[in-house]
Design a protein around this motif. Structure first.
Motif, PDB file in Angstrom:
ATOM      1  N   PRO A  18      60.518  -2.835  -1.648  1.00  0.00           N
ATOM      2  CA  PRO A  18      61.450  -3.818  -2.230  1.00  0.00           C
ATOM      3  C   PRO A  18      62.878  -3.725  -1.694  1.00  0.00           C
ATOM      4  CG  PRO A  18      61.008  -2.029  -3.784  1.00  0.00           C
ATOM      5  CD  PRO A  18      60.096  -1.812  -2.610  1.00  0.00           C
ATOM      6  N   PHE A  19      63.205  -2.592  -1.102  1.00  0.00           N
ATOM      7  CA  PHE A  19      64.605  -2.427  -0.707  1.00  0.00           C
ATOM      8  C   PHE A  19      64.815  -2.330   0.801  1.00  0.00           C
ATOM      9  CE2 PHE A  19      64.628  -0.589  -5.122  1.00  0.00           C
ATOM     10  CZ  PHE A  19      65.300  -1.661  -5.685  1.00  0.00           C
ATOM     11  N   VAL A  20      63.844  -2.772   1.565  1.00  0.00           N
ATOM     12  CA  VAL A  20      63.987  -2.765   3.024  1.00  0.00           C
ATOM     13  C   VAL A  20      64.027  -4.208   3.517  1.00  0.00           C
ATOM     14  CG1 VAL A  20      62.953  -2.061   5.211  1.00  0.00           C
ATOM     15  CG2 VAL A  20      62.761  -0.564   3.203  1.00  0.00           C
ATOM     16  N   ARG A  21      65.081  -4.535   4.262  1.00  0.00           N
ATOM     17  CA  ARG A  21      65.138  -5.857   4.900  1.00  0.00           C
ATOM     18  C   ARG A  21      65.180  -5.666   6.414  1.00  0.00           C
ATOM     19  NH1 ARG A  21      69.985  -9.253   1.909  1.00  0.00           N
ATOM     20  NH2 ARG A  21      71.197  -7.645   2.994  1.00  0.00           N
ATOM     21  N   PHE A  22      64.485  -6.532   7.141  1.00  0.00           N
ATOM     22  CA  PHE A  22      64.625  -6.530   8.596  1.00  0.00           C
ATOM     23  C   PHE A  22      65.674  -7.574   8.970  1.00  0.00           C
ATOM     24  CE2 PHE A  22      60.065  -5.237   8.138  1.00  0.00           C
ATOM     25  CZ  PHE A  22      60.282  -3.898   8.444  1.00  0.00           C
ATOM     26  N   ILE A  23      66.652  -7.157   9.738  1.00  0.00           N
ATOM     27  CA  ILE A  23      67.714  -8.074  10.178  1.00  0.00           C
ATOM     28  C   ILE A  23      67.659  -8.142  11.691  1.00  0.00           C
ATOM     29  CG2 ILE A  23      70.201  -8.543  10.207  1.00  0.00           C
ATOM     30  CD1 ILE A  23      69.151  -8.624   7.367  1.00  0.00           C
ATOM     31  N   ARG A  24      67.200  -9.265  12.177  1.00  0.00           N
ATOM     32  CA  ARG A  24      67.093  -9.425  13.631  1.00  0.00           C
ATOM     33  C   ARG A  24      66.989 -10.911  13.895  1.00  0.00           C
ATOM     34  NH1 ARG A  24      63.317  -8.574  18.157  1.00  0.00           N
ATOM     35  NH2 ARG A  24      64.643  -7.648  19.743  1.00  0.00           N
ATOM     36  N   ASP A  25      68.022 -11.441  14.508  1.00  0.00           N
ATOM     37  CA  ASP A  25      68.071 -12.885  14.701  1.00  0.00           C
ATOM     38  C   ASP A  25      68.525 -13.166  16.129  1.00  0.00           C
ATOM     39  OD1 ASP A  25      67.848 -15.532  14.017  1.00  0.00           O
ATOM     40  OD2 ASP A  25      69.130 -15.368  12.240  1.00  0.00           O
ATOM     41  N   ARG A  26      68.101 -14.308  16.645  1.00  0.00           N
ATOM     42  CA  ARG A  26      68.464 -14.656  18.012  1.00  0.00           C
ATOM     43  C   ARG A  26      69.893 -15.174  18.122  1.00  0.00           C
ATOM     44  NH1 ARG A  26      64.181 -14.072  21.068  1.00  0.00           N
ATOM     45  NH2 ARG A  26      62.206 -14.166  19.944  1.00  0.00           N
ATOM     46  N   ASP A  27      70.337 -15.821  17.060  1.00  0.00           N
ATOM     47  CA  ASP A  27      71.703 -16.344  17.119  1.00  0.00           C
ATOM     48  C   ASP A  27      72.383 -16.100  15.775  1.00  0.00           C
ATOM     49  OD1 ASP A  27      70.460 -18.081  15.442  1.00  0.00           O
ATOM     50  OD2 ASP A  27      70.469 -19.760  16.836  1.00  0.00           O
ATOM     51  N   GLY A  28      73.547 -16.677  15.626  1.00  0.00           N
ATOM     52  CA  GLY A  28      74.287 -16.469  14.400  1.00  0.00           C
ATOM     53  C   GLY A  28      75.157 -15.222  14.492  1.00  0.00           C
ATOM     54  N   VAL A  29      75.903 -14.996  13.447  1.00  0.00           N
ATOM     55  CA  VAL A  29      76.862 -13.894  13.432  1.00  0.00           C
ATOM     56  C   VAL A  29      76.185 -12.573  13.099  1.00  0.00           C
ATOM     57  CG1 VAL A  29      78.942 -13.025  12.298  1.00  0.00           C
ATOM     58  CG2 VAL A  29      78.729 -15.469  12.816  1.00  0.00           C
ATOM     59  N   TYR A  30      75.162 -12.614  12.270  1.00  0.00           N
ATOM     60  CA  TYR A  30      74.540 -11.374  11.793  1.00  0.00           C
ATOM     61  C   TYR A  30      73.163 -11.189  12.423  1.00  0.00           C
ATOM     62  CZ  TYR A  30      78.477 -11.656   8.744  1.00  0.00           C
ATOM     63  OH  TYR A  30      79.765 -11.733   8.291  1.00  0.00           O
ATOM     64  N   ARG A  31      73.169 -10.885  13.699  1.00  0.00           N
ATOM     65  CA  ARG A  31      71.912 -10.751  14.430  1.00  0.00           C
ATOM     66  C   ARG A  31      71.269  -9.385  14.233  1.00  0.00           C
ATOM     67  NH1 ARG A  31      73.744 -11.490  19.923  1.00  0.00           N
ATOM     68  NH2 ARG A  31      75.804 -11.186  19.038  1.00  0.00           N
ATOM     69  N   LEU A  32      72.077  -8.432  13.856  1.00  0.00           N
ATOM     70  CA  LEU A  32      71.586  -7.073  13.617  1.00  0.00           C
ATOM     71  C   LEU A  32      72.274  -6.539  12.360  1.00  0.00           C
ATOM     72  CD1 LEU A  32      71.556  -5.684  17.281  1.00  0.00           C
ATOM     73  CD2 LEU A  32      69.558  -5.934  15.786  1.00  0.00           C
ATOM     74  N   PRO A  33      71.781  -5.461  11.774  1.00  0.00           N
ATOM     75  CA  PRO A  33      72.343  -4.980  10.510  1.00  0.00           C
ATOM     76  C   PRO A  33      73.835  -4.685  10.587  1.00  0.00           C
ATOM     77  CG  PRO A  33      70.238  -3.925  10.921  1.00  0.00           C
ATOM     78  CD  PRO A  33      70.590  -4.697  12.171  1.00  0.00           C
ATOM     79  N   ASP A  34      74.525  -5.056   9.550  1.00  0.00           N
ATOM     80  CA  ASP A  34      75.971  -4.901   9.481  1.00  0.00           C
ATOM     81  C   ASP A  34      76.302  -4.528   8.031  1.00  0.00           C
ATOM     82  OD1 ASP A  34      78.763  -5.401   9.273  1.00  0.00           O
ATOM     83  OD2 ASP A  34      78.649  -6.980  10.792  1.00  0.00           O
ATOM     84  N   PRO A  35      77.070  -3.466   7.818  1.00  0.00           N
ATOM     85  CA  PRO A  35      77.386  -3.106   6.422  1.00  0.00           C
ATOM     86  C   PRO A  35      77.973  -4.276   5.643  1.00  0.00           C
ATOM     87  CG  PRO A  35      78.676  -1.797   8.011  1.00  0.00           C
ATOM     88  CD  PRO A  35      77.650  -2.530   8.785  1.00  0.00           C
TER      89      PRO A  35
END
Lengths: 350, 350, 350, 350
Positions: B270-287
């Protein structure tokens, strides 16, 4: 007095070159171009310059600009320089190119790292890689200088002693943290303050262009192929770069060994400081105490647990990582004392 | 209702536990101790709690505190817990220890990483390493839990899929960036705002204590000794940890391979998110987008040039890295739904 | 060369005086005292100075210090100066006092604003209030100068044109926003980064000490009693002060009227800039473009709706608000060109 | 369940409304529109929402949107609402308008403060000014609510007790400090991080639009014309507003008098906290401890020297100053408990 000009002078790097030149004392800034701000005072783009100059932007194209000055700084987007440099080179005007267009010696690297086929590979050997600490004599005699990238120079300073001494291993891991000014003043969603504040943005986890020039320069000194695994993060500040490098060494190294190669490499260098203290707040390099100066601060720690030396260096990305370094090159090219215009004490605290 | 208490409740971790418990709905916070603030309202130390509780600090010693509640959070300095836990363990009160005193299973590691001989090595096996994603069932049945360190948990989350799948190599390089709250609220020259603002302080270039627990946990999953080369930096923000890990893999891995082990490891969590996107500002994990929540955000990039996978994860050091995770353990120990009190949406922008 | 010394040189103001003196070119810094750091290099307290001086702190008491130099900067806590100045005055060493101990001419104001009976009221007339723009000739001839407070000087610069022209009304409301460096480097709960970051702390909503000197100086110029309703806030930055003043005028004033009194008051002043633009990002003074320089930036807006002129000024609290201004006074006292050592262009962006 | 929609949901205010509604428990968010992001997940614009909703943006025009839901939040630019509201009003869908288009009762004020002739003056009386603390019963019975401006609400909360009690004088000076999120997520030179960081930008020294609604509401309570001299500054943070107001009173007031009118005005209000302490770090309201909540924190100090009361209040501009307040209104309109979805404890430190 020598006349100098800056093409692309409304950007942050251009503005920083202007700031340094206006305080230099030995040159006359006669020209600053900007396609978008023609006719405006330069202090409209760079409000810090208000009270120091009445210069206005022109929209001279780079070649025309080169024809009007003794030395030209070219601060344009990557890939734009190479379109105009052939003509400038022919003209012979002294040129310091702030882009990546002439940093790499091997033309085959351009498609890989920059995404374009280099249109003037024959010009590559005519440019000197403008890192004074490693190419001082060449710069002195150069007409055309390719100024290093900001993360590249911070990394090279860290690793150079290890490359030269042969201590460096095949792959070195480099973690870079940069301030926002390194990405320029363009307004887009990613640069909006509300999105950028309090952020650690891994903007280039792998594949950063500066990798190529780092490897080129270090390999030259190591006498063999050096590889760098670079990850770049944008952190919550405007100025400064810190690179933390993990150098895995084949044999165990002692503090004294590292000090020795550090001192050998940087003896007499006016812009290199070693920061390494047993106590206090600033035991290792921190942009906090480097920003505003042309220093590169270098420190290290030995990690026996994993057999590596952690080397940390910091620079002001707009000064030692760009404008300051290019003025250092200018000083060499024009015969000024090396440190002229570059000895300001940084502010603390700030 | 179950009664819970917090020893060391005037610190940042203690305050965060209080905040979560006061919103939990299933427990009654009956006790909060502080040696220095006895008799004061807890909102005097934690001004955000004003309007939510009239609780006052007591100066009960930990053992007395344990005798008054059903479950106790122990948030004291490293090395202080082990002085009182033997008695609490004997008493049998459920205990979640926020210190490092019972995280390591091998007592011989304490002198190396913590600088003291462990005085109660026989108790080490009685504590469960409180990372729910890897020790869920044990925690459910545990009376005594050692809550993981903040950098440790961020790193373990990143590397666990690689350890489990056997993809991980001998040494993994981890670069950690932390907010100031990770070092507590003690006033000293290093914590003065004017010195800390705009800084990137490499406060532990090598030798960080969390290395030991990271290696312990990963080695267990990898079935062999895993080594971690960790460097920790304090950056210009209050909350959040980001770890950037360079996992060198023996064979070439494709995106699909990494996705596969990620999903296998964290399916249903429940508390794990995958953050990986091709575009946009938040393509990888950011605090920036994790802080305020109990999430760990994980993303990755493949670097063919050097044969590594760059894995990036972020957590809120005070929540997923401390208080939130301990409340997650409490939920498991007491039979509450896992996510109770932990599902707040983070603020954006902030 | 003239020898100068700094008592209390390990604080932020002391460090800033050292920074400016080391770049001054006309004086020799021979002495820097610190009770707590005796024997340490000054760059241990001021890491920015590393590479610029090998000076070490002594623990000379102020009187001894005064006996060893031609001019002494006294940067000690308020109330400490007056204990040693009588002896220094007798000795006759040129003295620039950074405290508030000799700023007020009327001794009866000390119990009200500073909480102590002034022990040497007869010395008050011997000190010149060290604001060069209003007391230039007196400073030139002075041996003893009381350097203005930082918020005081920013406010006085804003209101002086209105006081001189008689435009100012009975009560002017002044809202001050200051960076953290204005409160020094002492470590306490209030100065802890985690507590200070992202904060707007109204640390002195009313009753700020600088009120007294502002009213003293403005009343002198207005020829009648001027009152100031000052509220001071600490904001999320290290350097800089901005004061926003609401000047209620009896009659309606036009832009041209304000420009006229501004220009009359500040004609030829080397450190005053007017910042007022119709468009662009920096239409009014902002510490962002002032910090790092000895400028005071002044701008205004007319608010017909309420019959006031909003006057905004910004300074770098450690430079124009403290060290820079005192070096300006030193230049006057010792016959150097006024701007010597004070003409650095501020950094932008930073 | 009641269905609600948000028009203009990709902006910061829209995103904050979504965040609160997704945690509300009593309503179903069925629609979120964005002209530029049609078809994208809402978490693409609001990365904090990832894991909480799979909703996608539509490009429904406001009138169509209103036809699909029970209650609509309209979060569009000032001047855009009035173009579509006549049709929505006729349709009868409950509407909370986040713009300034229906806040003012007197149509003649629109040309003055907003620069346009109001095209539907007959609709103005049909909208309730949505400040629950002053218009609670009207909101309960309203179909159309005009949500207050952020600086307006912070100021009104400060001054309301003084207006009601008749203590307020003719002109009150208000100094506002706001975070960057108050100006939205548009990318332009002024919003670039490198320009906005470390800045105090006096973006509206005089003439701020919110002046009109502040005066309207306060005058109503005072029974006579109240004037406000407002100056607004953007400071170095993302969230939060602080207003410092100088209330000049005709007669001398004592602490007990102020406490009395404060308590009379706000007795039983769930979202008003008084912050006033003799010691500690948070003696007066600070956005640091308000942000993330729907609180307005209010404190004061008496300044006998100038005969004023300094009243300080802080809110989270996106919550109490916008989204939270509108959800509060929604709760009243739809018969939910007032505090539903609005009781989150703020984070500290952050």
């Amino acid at each position: 007095m020598v006349s100098v000009g800056v093409v692309g002078a409304s950007g942050y790097v251009g503005g920083e070159i202007l700031r340094l030149l206006l305080q230099h004392g030995g040159v006359d800034v006669t020209l600053a171009t900007s396609r978008t701000m023609k006719g405006e005072y330069v202090f409209k783009a760079h409000p810090n310059l208000k009270g120091f100059t009445e210069l206005k932007f022109t929209d001279d194209d780079p070649v025309t600009a080169a024809s009007k000055v003794d030395l030209l700084f070219l601060s344009v987007p990557h890939g734009s320089s190479v379109k105009v440099t052939p003509e400038i080179v022919e003209m012979g005007t002294r040129l310091i190119d702030m882009t990546g267009d002439f940093r790499l010696k091997d033309p085959s690297l351009y498609p890989i790292w920059y995404g374009f086929e280099h249109p003037a590979p024959d010009l590559l050997p005519r440019f000197v890689y403008g890192l004074p600490e490693t190419h001082r004599e060449e710069i002195r005699n150069a007409r055309f200088v390719a100024n290093p990238g900001c993360i590249a120079s911070s990394t090279i300073y860290s690793l150079l002693p290890f490359a030269r001494s042969g201590m460096i291993n095949d792959v070195t891991v480099v973690d870079a943290k940069t301030g926002s000014s390194a990405s320029g003043n363009a307004a887009n969603r990613a640069s909006v303050y509300s999105e950028r504040y309090n952020s650690i943005r891994p903007y280039r986890a792998a594949g950063h262009r500066h990798t190529a020039e780092i490897e080129q320069e270090l390999s030259q000194h190591a006498g063999r192929k050096v590889k760098v695994a670079l990850s770049a993060h944008a952190v919550n500040m405007v100025r400064g770069i810190q690179t933390t490098s993990s150098v895995f060494t084949d044999r165990e190294v002692a503090e004294v060994d590292v000090w020795k190669i550090m001192r050998q490499t940087y003896r007499g260098e006016p812009f290199v400081r070693f920061i390494r203290d047993r106590d206090g707040v600033y035991r290792l390099p921190d942009p906090k105490i480097t920003v505003g100066s042309n220093f590169v601060d270098i420190g290290f720690e030995i990690d026996r647990h994993t057999g590596r030396v952690v080397v940390i260096s910091t620079i002001d990305n707009l000064i030692k990582g760009a404008a300051g370094n290019s003025v250092h090159s200018m000083n060499l090219m024009l015969g000024f004392p090396e440190t002229q215009g570059l000895s300001t004490i940084p502010l603390h605290p700030a």
